[in-house]
Design a protein around this motif. Sequence first.
Motif, PDB file in Angstrom:
ATOM      1  N   LYS A  40     -13.885 -28.953  -3.348  1.00 14.51           N
ATOM      2  CA  LYS A  40     -14.077 -28.245  -2.090  1.00 14.51           C
ATOM      3  C   LYS A  40     -12.784 -27.527  -1.697  1.00 14.51           C
ATOM      4  O   LYS A  40     -11.720 -28.141  -1.622  1.00 14.51           O
ATOM      5  CB  LYS A  40     -14.482 -29.216  -0.976  1.00 14.51           C
ATOM      6  CG  LYS A  40     -14.805 -28.526   0.337  1.00 14.51           C
ATOM      7  CD  LYS A  40     -15.283 -29.513   1.386  1.00 14.51           C
ATOM      8  CE  LYS A  40     -15.601 -28.800   2.689  1.00 14.51           C
ATOM      9  NZ  LYS A  40     -16.060 -29.761   3.726  1.00 14.51           N
ATOM     10  N   GLY A  41     -12.898 -26.211  -1.470  1.00 13.39           N
ATOM     11  CA  GLY A  41     -11.725 -25.425  -1.130  1.00 13.39           C
ATOM     12  C   GLY A  41     -10.940 -24.985  -2.345  1.00 13.39           C
ATOM     13  O   GLY A  41      -9.907 -24.326  -2.218  1.00 13.39           O
ATOM     14  N   GLY A  42     -11.408 -25.355  -3.536  1.00 15.72           N
ATOM     15  CA  GLY A  42     -10.705 -24.975  -4.765  1.00 15.72           C
ATOM     16  C   GLY A  42     -11.674 -24.399  -5.777  1.00 15.72           C
ATOM     17  O   GLY A  42     -12.696 -23.806  -5.427  1.00 15.72           O
ATOM     18  N   ALA A  92      -2.399 -25.371  -3.096  1.00 18.70           N
ATOM     19  CA  ALA A  92      -1.447 -26.272  -2.437  1.00 18.70           C
ATOM     20  C   ALA A  92      -1.816 -26.544  -0.982  1.00 18.70           C
ATOM     21  O   ALA A  92      -1.664 -27.672  -0.492  1.00 18.70           O
ATOM     22  CB  ALA A  92      -0.031 -25.692  -2.524  1.00 18.70           C
ATOM     23  N   ASN A  93      -2.326 -25.520  -0.272  1.00 18.43           N
ATOM     24  CA  ASN A  93      -2.631 -25.718   1.154  1.00 18.43           C
ATOM     25  C   ASN A  93      -3.941 -26.483   1.384  1.00 18.43           C
ATOM     26  O   ASN A  93      -4.301 -26.769   2.518  1.00 18.43           O
ATOM     27  CB  ASN A  93      -2.683 -24.373   1.884  1.00 18.43           C
ATOM     28  CG  ASN A  93      -3.827 -23.491   1.409  1.00 18.43           C
ATOM     29  OD1 ASN A  93      -4.408 -23.727   0.352  1.00 18.43           O
ATOM     30  ND2 ASN A  93      -4.139 -22.471   2.186  1.00 18.43           N
ATOM     31  N   ARG A  94      -4.668 -26.813   0.296  1.00 13.98           N
ATOM     32  CA  ARG A  94      -5.903 -27.589   0.430  1.00 13.98           C
ATOM     33  C   ARG A  94      -5.744 -29.020  -0.095  1.00 13.98           C
ATOM     34  O   ARG A  94      -6.672 -29.821  -0.004  1.00 13.98           O
ATOM     35  CB  ARG A  94      -7.041 -26.904  -0.342  1.00 13.98           C
ATOM     36  CG  ARG A  94      -7.372 -25.497   0.105  1.00 13.98           C
ATOM     37  CD  ARG A  94      -7.881 -25.457   1.532  1.00 13.98           C
ATOM     38  NE  ARG A  94      -9.112 -26.216   1.701  1.00 13.98           N
ATOM     39  CZ  ARG A  94      -9.755 -26.328   2.846  1.00 13.98           C
ATOM     40  NH1 ARG A  94      -9.272 -25.730   3.933  1.00 13.98           N
ATOM     41  NH2 ARG A  94     -10.869 -27.024   2.928  1.00 13.98           N
ATOM     42  N   ILE A  95      -4.573 -29.334  -0.630  1.00 12.09           N
ATOM     43  CA  ILE A  95      -4.339 -30.688  -1.146  1.00 12.09           C
ATOM     44  C   ILE A  95      -4.145 -31.639   0.030  1.00 12.09           C
ATOM     45  O   ILE A  95      -3.283 -31.414   0.891  1.00 12.09           O
ATOM     46  CB  ILE A  95      -3.119 -30.721  -2.072  1.00 12.09           C
ATOM     47  CG1 ILE A  95      -3.416 -29.910  -3.341  1.00 12.09           C
ATOM     48  CG2 ILE A  95      -2.753 -32.157  -2.440  1.00 12.09           C
ATOM     49  CD1 ILE A  95      -2.247 -29.797  -4.283  1.00 12.09           C
ATOM     50  N   PRO A  96      -4.934 -32.688   0.104  1.00  7.70           N
ATOM     51  CA  PRO A  96      -4.813 -33.605   1.242  1.00  7.70           C
ATOM     52  C   PRO A  96      -3.603 -34.520   1.114  1.00  7.70           C
ATOM     53  O   PRO A  96      -3.140 -34.788  -0.003  1.00  7.70           O
ATOM     54  CB  PRO A  96      -6.105 -34.417   1.174  1.00  7.70           C
ATOM     55  CG  PRO A  96      -6.460 -34.418  -0.270  1.00  7.70           C
ATOM     56  CD  PRO A  96      -6.026 -33.083  -0.810  1.00  7.70           C
TER      57      PRO A  96
END
Length: 855
Positions: free
Chosen positions: A634-636, A671-675
């Motif tokens: 999700k997001g990637g 990188a900005n979607r990595i929790p």
Amino acid sequence: MTVLKTSMRNFFAHKGRMALSAVAVLLSVAFVCGTLVFTDTMNTTFDKLFAATSSDVTVSPKAAKSDSTPQNGRPDSLPASVLERAKKAEGVKYAEGAVSSMNVTVVNSANKNMGSSTGAPTIAGNWTRNDLRSMEITSGRAPRGPTETMVDADTADKHHLGLGDELRTIAVTGDFKARIVGIATFKVTNPGAAVVYFDTATAQRELLGTTGRFTHINLSATAGVTDDTLKQNVISSIGAGAYKVQTQKEYSDENRSGVGSFMDVIKYAMLGFAGIAFLVGIFLIINTFSMLVAQRTREIGLMRAIGSSRKQVNRSVLVEATLLGVFGSILGVGAGVGLAIGLMKLMSAAGMDLSTRDLTVKATTPVIGLVLGVVVTVLAAYLPARRAGKVSPMAALRDAGTPADGKAGLVRGIIGLVLTGAGTFALFTAANADKASDGSLVLGAGVVLTLIGFVIIGPLLAGGVVRVISAVLLRFFGPVGRMAERNALRNPRRTGATGAALMIGLALVACLSVVGSSMVASATDELDKSVGTDFIIQGNQRIVPQAAKAIETTPGLEHVTHYRDIEAKIVTPGGFSDSDGVTAADPTYAQDLHRKTTAGELTAAYAKDSMSVGSEFATKHHVKLGDTLTVAFKGGSTAKLKVAAITDDDVVIDKGARYVSTETMRKYLPANRIPPDQIMFASAKNGQEKQAYAALKKSMEQYPQYQVRDQSDYKQELKDQIGQLLNMVYGLLALAIVVAVLGVINTLALSVVERTREIGLMRAIGMSRRQLRRMIRLESVVIALFGALLGLGLGMGWGATAQKLLALEGLKVLEIPWPTIIGVFIGSAFVGLFAALIPAFRAGRMNVLNAIATD
């Protein structure tokens, strides 16, 4: 009319004997009404809060949810251009962009967490005109720059904050400091959230990590424009479907739904315990009316002799029960409101502020209390009333008590044995079930059937069990002990019913004790076998990057493992798909948690473009070693990952987890979607465990929202959590036990009245007051231990069966908490002693001659 007069006369003639039954009704009704008032008041509090904080129309990102934060820890946001377009919609009085985040921690200069201790969120955002609907600045002013903040008055009072104090806000984007320049007070009740405000630019930069974006937009309607009309105008202006547009009611309802589901759990759980108290109260009422009917046998016989029909006698007893139900229920409704206020004060002391100004007593609450109290009381009195109606005039004039119905006793025994046998078979079937979900239904049936069966055969069991208890306990008290035993055996039905009331509460206590102890023992056993790491770091929020870096740079550590749950959709070669996601971890996690595999090696799952699946998933969806799964992050982007290991799901920790490496995650997620990490693990260098533990705790002093635990700490935390939960349940079950104690007191008090002449004769032939009181106390102890023995035995059987089902979920250790069981059994003896205090005192004060003259 004559029946009513007779019932009224009898009710008030025996008001002392009715008092304890009325208290049982009062307590049960109070618990029901108190629960309803408490939950209704909480709902009112949240409704007012959501209504006050919601604008006429709110625009937010389409995927945003009011009660959740995206996996990357940053709130979903929308561009400022949406605000400019929304301003142009017809009917807009004013529009403003707002920033809000609940994924923050605020600490003072001593690094003490300023958030709520009750689980309420800490909310950070920018100060807007919309906030004036729910708050007013009562000290200082609103923040104007990057080093200024404003807090709510409740948080300031609770943590002794004042103007000029410095706070540090910890967010996923970094830490930043600001001094308090204002304090704002809620116009409505704040249930406990801590709120901090910044100026808009600071909130955007520090909470969102960017400028020119907002988490939502607040719009106010001009006079004469409805919220629905404004919503449609805004949709026309910003475009349909791109963003979520909600009216005040829709936005409030969305917020309320999350709170409502939590409140429903509380309400129905508490009502369940109220139901148990009602069930126990039924035995008290049945005993009370049975004994009153027995004592008035001659009176009833005379009524029959002068023309009263069976129906009239029956009706007379039921009218007395109705009066008792009405009286107890009215008092119970009032006590319920008081109980709700007490719960509110208790919650406020614990940190969840609830104001009595929001006290909500719906019209249905007293009606429910009255109906429940009266119906339960009348139903409980039906059997004694029916028995009274069967008394014949001649039998009543000849006998001092109601004649025994041998046929009815035989039928009762057969029914009880059949139900107990059926319940035992159900428990056996549940214990041998292949699936926990299937076995749980059979377990529930077994619990109900065995409980009812034991209640019915209680009088049959009383003879044997009381004799065994007496042989062990009462033989030391000589003739007084033998008389106490015979008194307990004199009326097995009464002893059985009195013991059954105590049995129910103690059976539940024993069952939950066995389940709780087994859960702790099983989890501890699995920790010992599976967990290889030295330290576990986690909190109520994901671990922010700056805290993760502090862990990584701690001296004395051999390795640090990152662990994240990643949202993803998985598609198997057979076309099955699910959205349960994957777990991204470092390869060292294979050392931190020892997982058995049914195929392949777990270390291979951390290779490039590889993963593992659980054995249950593999079996169910025909996934084999070497198969390729399609994983859409999700997001990637979407990945094709090879199944390199299949883990054994016969575990509790990480059951069903699908592992990928951290590097694989980084390859397919920007990188900005990595929790942030959900949890982190660390292992010390050989021989440096103590030093590393101390260093790790020192590293995390700046982040009080996270806890550092070694394995012993983790086990103790698990034990404490389950212990706290059990203590809460025991506290609620205490109501049922209190009602059961009232039943013992009432039974003894009425039996003393029933045996007035006998007591007078015993005193006349030389029994001292001290011996008489001891006899009654011993009788009470025997009855209490009888109920305890049945309850604890039944509860341990339930608990052992429940553990068999838990074993199917990986909790394989059965542990009987013997100290608790023995402690409860001994405590039951003291309960019996306490219950006998008043009846024994009254018996000892009887005038001997008057007692002998009693008819």
